[in-house]
Design a protein around this motif. Structure first.
Motif, PDB file in Angstrom:
ATOM      1  N   PHE A 124     -23.868 -58.951  72.231  1.00  0.00           N
ATOM      2  CA  PHE A 124     -24.863 -58.415  72.321  1.00  0.00           C
ATOM      3  C   PHE A 124     -24.950 -57.857  73.538  1.00  0.00           C
ATOM      4  CE2 PHE A 124     -26.060 -62.473  70.088  1.00  0.00           C
ATOM      5  CZ  PHE A 124     -27.017 -61.867  68.528  1.00  0.00           C
ATOM      6  N   THR A 125     -23.879 -57.706  73.966  1.00  0.00           N
ATOM      7  CA  THR A 125     -23.697 -56.439  74.722  1.00  0.00           C
ATOM      8  C   THR A 125     -24.124 -55.318  74.645  1.00  0.00           C
ATOM      9  OG1 THR A 125     -22.289 -58.306  75.998  1.00  0.00           O
ATOM     10  CG2 THR A 125     -22.270 -55.975  76.717  1.00  0.00           C
ATOM     11  N   GLY A 126     -25.133 -54.209  76.215  1.00  0.00           N
ATOM     12  CA  GLY A 126     -25.259 -53.485  75.470  1.00  0.00           C
ATOM     13  C   GLY A 126     -26.665 -53.252  74.922  1.00  0.00           C
ATOM     14  N   LEU A 127     -27.400 -54.454  74.147  1.00  0.00           N
ATOM     15  CA  LEU A 127     -28.524 -54.715  73.187  1.00  0.00           C
ATOM     16  C   LEU A 127     -29.724 -55.256  73.609  1.00  0.00           C
ATOM     17  CD1 LEU A 127     -26.312 -55.341  69.562  1.00  0.00           C
ATOM     18  CD2 LEU A 127     -26.739 -52.989  70.916  1.00  0.00           C
ATOM     19  N   GLU A 128     -30.594 -55.018  73.074  1.00  0.00           N
ATOM     20  CA  GLU A 128     -31.815 -55.620  73.159  1.00  0.00           C
ATOM     21  C   GLU A 128     -32.051 -56.975  72.332  1.00  0.00           C
ATOM     22  OE1 GLU A 128     -34.443 -52.290  73.431  1.00  0.00           O
ATOM     23  OE2 GLU A 128     -33.251 -51.848  75.860  1.00  0.00           O
ATOM     24  N   LEU A 129     -32.029 -58.441  73.471  1.00  0.00           N
ATOM     25  CA  LEU A 129     -32.041 -59.365  72.385  1.00  0.00           C
ATOM     26  C   LEU A 129     -33.799 -59.074  72.327  1.00  0.00           C
ATOM     27  CD1 LEU A 129     -30.117 -62.144  73.693  1.00  0.00           C
ATOM     28  CD2 LEU A 129     -30.065 -61.190  71.556  1.00  0.00           C
ATOM     29  N   VAL A 130     -34.471 -59.970  70.583  1.00  0.00           N
ATOM     30  CA  VAL A 130     -35.056 -60.027  70.509  1.00  0.00           C
ATOM     31  C   VAL A 130     -35.968 -61.160  70.871  1.00  0.00           C
ATOM     32  CG1 VAL A 130     -34.908 -57.832  68.760  1.00  0.00           C
ATOM     33  CG2 VAL A 130     -35.358 -60.184  68.155  1.00  0.00           C
ATOM     34  N   ALA A 131     -37.004 -61.815  70.931  1.00  0.00           N
ATOM     35  CA  ALA A 131     -37.584 -62.927  71.477  1.00  0.00           C
ATOM     36  C   ALA A 131     -37.396 -63.905  70.117  1.00  0.00           C
ATOM     37  CB  ALA A 131     -38.912 -63.060  71.300  1.00  0.00           C
ATOM     38  N   PRO A 132     -36.631 -64.739  69.768  1.00  0.00           N
ATOM     39  CA  PRO A 132     -36.653 -65.837  70.863  1.00  0.00           C
ATOM     40  C   PRO A 132     -35.501 -65.712  72.264  1.00  0.00           C
ATOM     41  CG  PRO A 132     -36.680 -67.721  69.801  1.00  0.00           C
ATOM     42  CD  PRO A 132     -36.437 -65.798  68.910  1.00  0.00           C
ATOM     43  N   GLY A 133     -34.534 -64.918  71.847  1.00  0.00           N
ATOM     44  CA  GLY A 133     -33.205 -64.430  72.388  1.00  0.00           C
ATOM     45  C   GLY A 133     -32.153 -65.722  71.344  1.00  0.00           C
ATOM     46  N   LEU A 134     -30.696 -65.627  72.493  1.00  0.00           N
ATOM     47  CA  LEU A 134     -30.139 -66.480  71.659  1.00  0.00           C
ATOM     48  C   LEU A 134     -30.516 -67.683  71.455  1.00  0.00           C
ATOM     49  CD1 LEU A 134     -27.314 -65.971  70.265  1.00  0.00           C
ATOM     50  CD2 LEU A 134     -26.046 -66.584  72.881  1.00  0.00           C
ATOM     51  N   VAL A 135     -30.222 -68.623  70.622  1.00  0.00           N
ATOM     52  CA  VAL A 135     -31.288 -69.845  70.316  1.00  0.00           C
ATOM     53  C   VAL A 135     -29.897 -70.456  69.335  1.00  0.00           C
ATOM     54  CG1 VAL A 135     -33.389 -69.191  70.887  1.00  0.00           C
ATOM     55  CG2 VAL A 135     -33.349 -69.262  68.482  1.00  0.00           C
ATOM     56  N   SER A 136     -30.840 -71.990  68.851  1.00  0.00           N
ATOM     57  CA  SER A 136     -30.025 -72.468  67.570  1.00  0.00           C
ATOM     58  C   SER A 136     -30.937 -71.659  66.140  1.00  0.00           C
ATOM     59  CB  SER A 136     -30.979 -74.156  67.571  1.00  0.00           C
ATOM     60  OG  SER A 136     -29.955 -74.598  66.348  1.00  0.00           O
ATOM     61  N   CYS A 137     -29.620 -71.524  65.591  1.00  0.00           N
ATOM     62  CA  CYS A 137     -30.321 -70.708  63.896  1.00  0.00           C
ATOM     63  C   CYS A 137     -32.046 -71.016  64.203  1.00  0.00           C
ATOM     64  CB  CYS A 137     -29.565 -70.626  63.447  1.00  0.00           C
ATOM     65  SG  CYS A 137     -28.693 -71.776  62.690  1.00  0.00           S
ATOM     66  N   SER A 138     -31.542 -73.079  63.523  1.00  0.00           N
ATOM     67  CA  SER A 138     -32.958 -73.428  63.467  1.00  0.00           C
ATOM     68  C   SER A 138     -34.613 -73.067  63.888  1.00  0.00           C
ATOM     69  CB  SER A 138     -32.736 -74.617  63.212  1.00  0.00           C
ATOM     70  OG  SER A 138     -32.094 -75.604  64.488  1.00  0.00           O
ATOM     71  N   ARG A 139     -33.988 -72.922  65.470  1.00  0.00           N
ATOM     72  CA  ARG A 139     -35.544 -72.376  66.225  1.00  0.00           C
ATOM     73  C   ARG A 139     -35.612 -70.723  66.331  1.00  0.00           C
ATOM     74  NH1 ARG A 139     -38.287 -75.382  66.182  1.00  0.00           N
ATOM     75  NH2 ARG A 139     -39.207 -75.221  67.699  1.00  0.00           N
ATOM     76  N   TRP A 140     -35.125 -69.772  65.480  1.00  0.00           N
ATOM     77  CA  TRP A 140     -34.828 -68.645  66.137  1.00  0.00           C
ATOM     78  C   TRP A 140     -36.561 -68.509  65.131  1.00  0.00           C
ATOM     79  CZ3 TRP A 140     -35.577 -64.002  63.445  1.00  0.00           C
ATOM     80  CH2 TRP A 140     -35.476 -62.841  63.775  1.00  0.00           C
ATOM     81  N   ARG A 141     -37.537 -67.712  65.335  1.00  0.00           N
ATOM     82  CA  ARG A 141     -38.754 -67.580  65.353  1.00  0.00           C
ATOM     83  C   ARG A 141     -38.854 -68.886  63.726  1.00  0.00           C
ATOM     84  NH1 ARG A 141     -40.208 -61.085  65.658  1.00  0.00           N
ATOM     85  NH2 ARG A 141     -39.594 -61.644  67.274  1.00  0.00           N
ATOM     86  N   PRO A 142     -39.192 -70.260  63.381  1.00  0.00           N
ATOM     87  CA  PRO A 142     -39.206 -71.167  62.323  1.00  0.00           C
ATOM     88  C   PRO A 142     -40.412 -70.730  61.769  1.00  0.00           C
ATOM     89  CG  PRO A 142     -39.740 -71.940  64.571  1.00  0.00           C
ATOM     90  CD  PRO A 142     -38.773 -70.497  64.709  1.00  0.00           C
ATOM     91  N   GLY A 143     -41.024 -70.443  61.109  1.00  0.00           N
ATOM     92  CA  GLY A 143     -42.058 -69.935  59.872  1.00  0.00           C
ATOM     93  C   GLY A 143     -42.723 -71.511  60.079  1.00  0.00           C
ATOM     94  N   PRO A 144     -44.324 -71.994  59.702  1.00  0.00           N
ATOM     95  CA  PRO A 144     -45.221 -72.979  60.051  1.00  0.00           C
ATOM     96  C   PRO A 144     -44.321 -74.255  59.638  1.00  0.00           C
ATOM     97  CG  PRO A 144     -46.098 -71.350  59.021  1.00  0.00           C
ATOM     98  CD  PRO A 144     -44.556 -70.775  59.448  1.00  0.00           C
ATOM     99  N   ASP A 145     -43.751 -74.148  58.185  1.00  0.00           N
ATOM    100  CA  ASP A 145     -43.317 -75.614  57.619  1.00  0.00           C
ATOM    101  C   ASP A 145     -41.622 -75.252  58.263  1.00  0.00           C
ATOM    102  OD1 ASP A 145     -41.820 -72.455  56.244  1.00  0.00           O
ATOM    103  OD2 ASP A 145     -41.319 -73.825  54.731  1.00  0.00           O
ATOM    104  N   GLU A 146     -41.648 -74.404  59.605  1.00  0.00           N
ATOM    105  CA  GLU A 146     -40.256 -75.381  60.100  1.00  0.00           C
ATOM    106  C   GLU A 146     -40.274 -74.997  61.637  1.00  0.00           C
ATOM    107  OE1 GLU A 146     -36.938 -72.590  57.720  1.00  0.00           O
ATOM    108  OE2 GLU A 146     -38.377 -71.296  59.269  1.00  0.00           O
ATOM    109  N   ALA A 147     -41.628 -75.628  61.754  1.00  0.00           N
ATOM    110  CA  ALA A 147     -41.743 -75.307  62.976  1.00  0.00           C
ATOM    111  C   ALA A 147     -40.795 -76.918  63.834  1.00  0.00           C
ATOM    112  CB  ALA A 147     -43.356 -75.484  63.338  1.00  0.00           C
ATOM    113  N   ASP A 148     -40.719 -78.370  63.337  1.00  0.00           N
ATOM    114  CA  ASP A 148     -40.393 -78.656  64.474  1.00  0.00           C
ATOM    115  C   ASP A 148     -39.188 -79.501  63.400  1.00  0.00           C
ATOM    116  OD1 ASP A 148     -42.767 -80.015  64.990  1.00  0.00           O
ATOM    117  OD2 ASP A 148     -43.595 -80.723  63.311  1.00  0.00           O
ATOM    118  N   ALA A 149     -38.190 -77.889  63.119  1.00  0.00           N
ATOM    119  CA  ALA A 149     -36.646 -78.338  62.804  1.00  0.00           C
ATOM    120  C   ALA A 149     -36.401 -78.318  63.619  1.00  0.00           C
ATOM    121  CB  ALA A 149     -36.292 -76.760  62.420  1.00  0.00           C
ATOM    122  N   ALA A 150     -35.311 -79.642  63.464  1.00  0.00           N
ATOM    123  CA  ALA A 150     -34.114 -80.388  64.675  1.00  0.00           C
ATOM    124  C   ALA A 150     -33.219 -79.071  65.121  1.00  0.00           C
ATOM    125  CB  ALA A 150     -33.947 -81.344  64.587  1.00  0.00           C
TER     126      ALA A 150
END
Length: 275
Positions: A237-263
């Motif tokens: 992602f060098t030179g690009l602008e990461l959108v929130a929440p950044g680089l995270v476990s893919c299960s934790r990238w903007r989880p929906g209401p039914d995924e809020a507790d995803a490990a």
């Protein structure tokens, strides 16, 4: 550029697809982990061995697929992207990129890229577009970004923003400098306002058992694979602008209401905008 509603399938084979059922292949093993039926005994045998060594691999596969849905929803929705270049698409299943994007904006145009012969066999299942948009399948190798771009330009307007989707594919480019160069070339070809979405396996985030699993894979399946650290993956992602929440476990990238507790799973995911 093809007319609205085009869904182009490669011409019947000048050379028939070469499917070797005796050698496990990533697209088919991934299909097996997701509960699909487009796989052979060799794929299931290797898939079961990897799952024994690395029990969360099924969770990783499902989390990666859910990341695709959330990322495309964001890109076609909030970000307003109408063009997608999906490299390493794999075998079709429910909620493919074009299904997700065109559900938000029917005029979306999608180009799928893969070089697995089984994916070519199933290309017609992928290429069902809403009449307002377009989909196309391109048989090309990730190591040849120029060929990918040339083919994509027949369907996409590379002067307008494009979402470049590279989910679970850069791990098959073993040399990290080459992998960085491929991403740079692709992102250099698209304008400001374009996006890059990446998922990539790691031995971080609780993925230590992936070391042995990948070693077994590389001895018994194709193509060879590797993991990378979060710092190495951030380099895409060098030179690009990461959108929130950044680089995270893919299960934790903007989880929906039914995924809020995803490990968390040992697969990084991130989406970034080209400024």
């Amino acid at each position: 550029m093809p007319q609205t509603g085009d869904h182009v399938v490669p011409e019947p084979a000048a050379r028939p697809p070469r499917v070797d059922p005796s050698v496990a292949h990533n697209a088919r093993v991934w299909n097996y982990w997701l509960g699909g039926k487009d796989n052979f005994e060799a794929d299931r045998r290797v898939g079961d061995h990897v799952r024994r060594a690395f029990p969360v691999i099924g969770d990783v596969a499902r989390a990666d697929r859910r990341f695709l849905a959330r990322a495309v929803g964001f890109l076609a929705g909030t970000a307003g992207v109408r063009q997608f270049l999906d490299i390493g698409t794999g075998l079709p299943s429910a909620d493919n990129t074009h299904d997700l994007a065109q559900a938000v904006a029917p005029e979306c145009r999608i180009v799928y890229v893969d070089n697995d012969p089984m994916v070519l066999v199933h290309a017609r299942a992928l290429l069902t577009s809403r009449p307002e948009g377009a989909t196309r399948y391109v048989e090309a190798d990730i190591h040849r970004p120029e060929a990918i771009l040339a083919a994509a330009a027949e369907t996409l307007d590379l002067g307008q923003p494009v979402a470049v989707m590279m989910l679970g594919i850069l791990n098959f480019v073993l040399d990290t400098d080459e992998a960085y160069a491929i991403v740079r070339r692709l992102m250099d070809a698209v304008p400001s306002g374009s996006y890059l979405a990446v998922t990539h396996p790691t031995v971080e985030l609780g993925g230590e058992a992936n070391v042995a699993a990948m070693a077994f894979w590389n001895e018994n399946a194709a193509p060879p694979i590797r993991s990378r650290t979060g710092a190495e993956i951030a380099g895409f992602f060098t030179g690009l602008e990461l959108v929130a929440p950044g680089l995270v476990s893919c299960s934790r990238w903007r989880p929906g209401p039914d995924e809020a507790d995803a490990a968390p799973v040992p697969q990084y995911g991130g989406v970034a905008r080209k400024p």
